[in-house]
Design a protein around this motif. Structure first.
Motif, mmCIF file in Angstrom:
data_model
loop_
_atom_site.group_PDB
_atom_site.id
_atom_site.type_symbol
_atom_site.label_atom_id
_atom_site.label_comp_id
_atom_site.label_asym_id
_atom_site.label_seq_id
_atom_site.Cartn_x
_atom_site.Cartn_y
_atom_site.Cartn_z
ATOM 1 N N TYR A 43 0.836 -1.205 0.000
ATOM 2 C CA TYR A 43 0.000 0.000 0.000
ATOM 3 C C TYR A 43 0.872 1.257 0.000
ATOM 4 N N ILE A 44 1.930 1.244 0.781
ATOM 5 C CA ILE A 44 2.822 2.405 0.840
ATOM 6 C C ILE A 44 3.553 2.593 -0.485
ATOM 7 N N TYR A 63 2.425 1.863 -3.384
ATOM 8 C CA TYR A 63 1.449 2.440 -4.315
ATOM 9 C C TYR A 63 1.304 3.938 -4.089
ATOM 10 N N LEU A 64 1.293 4.356 -2.838
ATOM 11 C CA LEU A 64 1.174 5.793 -2.553
ATOM 12 C C LEU A 64 2.426 6.541 -3.008
ATOM 13 N N VAL A 65 3.580 5.945 -2.808
ATOM 14 C CA VAL A 65 4.826 6.571 -3.265
ATOM 15 C C VAL A 65 4.859 6.627 -4.795
ATOM 16 N N ALA A 66 4.191 5.705 -5.456
ATOM 17 C CA ALA A 66 4.160 5.667 -6.918
ATOM 18 C C ALA A 66 3.538 6.921 -7.518
ATOM 19 N N ILE A 67 2.779 7.669 -6.743
ATOM 20 C CA ILE A 67 2.210 8.926 -7.243
ATOM 21 C C ILE A 67 3.350 9.870 -7.615
ATOM 22 N N VAL A 68 4.451 9.782 -6.880
ATOM 23 C CA VAL A 68 5.611 10.638 -7.141
ATOM 24 C C VAL A 68 6.676 9.900 -7.952
ATOM 25 N N ALA A 69 6.910 8.641 -7.623
ATOM 26 C CA ALA A 69 7.945 7.832 -8.280
ATOM 27 C C ALA A 69 7.288 6.554 -8.795
ATOM 28 N N ILE A 123 6.915 -2.417 -8.456
ATOM 29 C CA ILE A 123 7.498 -3.259 -7.412
ATOM 30 C C ILE A 123 6.390 -3.816 -6.512
ATOM 31 N N GLY A 124 5.422 -2.965 -6.174
ATOM 32 C CA GLY A 124 4.316 -3.387 -5.319
ATOM 33 C C GLY A 124 3.478 -4.490 -5.945
#
Length: 118
Positions: free
Chosen positions: A20-21, A23-29, A35-36
């Motif tokens: 889940y984290i 995926y949230l970081v994927a908004i920026v990177a 990877i998730g």
């Protein structure tokens, strides 16, 4: 049976939370989303039923989010695409937050097949 397989089977929520984290970081990177989803595919088969619902939710979140992103990107020249991309970001955040709430309560995802917010 190795230690990782045993922890996943017993209901270890750590991997699910990390995804889940990511995926949230994927908004920026964006690469962290990939990877998730790979992690979700790897750990889903060994997970207990209630955790398997989270992995399936995460896999669907990745692919549906990718579809929404492609639609948004293709339609940006006619301006509606920017709204689609904004919706996709909000949609992703809501799905991840709701997933983590269910995870904290140790509940399965109620409607894994839902395309919107669950």
């Amino acid at each position: 049976m190795n230690e990782v397989s045993e922890r996943v089977r017993e209901g270890d929520t750590g991997y699910v939370r990390v995804i889940y984290i990511l995926y949230l970081v994927a908004i920026v990177a964006g690469v962290t989303g990939l990877i998730g989803v790979i992690m979700a595919y790897i750990y889903r088969s060994e997970a207990s039923d209630w955790l398997r619902s989270h992995y399936t939710w995460q896999i669907r979140t990745f692919w549906i989010g990718l579809l929404y992103s492609v639609i948004g990107s293709v339609t940006t020249p006619i301006l509606i695409g920017w709204l689609v991309l904004l919706f996709t970001v909000v949609w992703l955040i809501v799905r991840c937050v709701k997933g983590m709430q269910w995870l904290d309560r140790r509940e399965p995802v109620p409607d894994v097949g839902n395309w919107l917010f669950g």
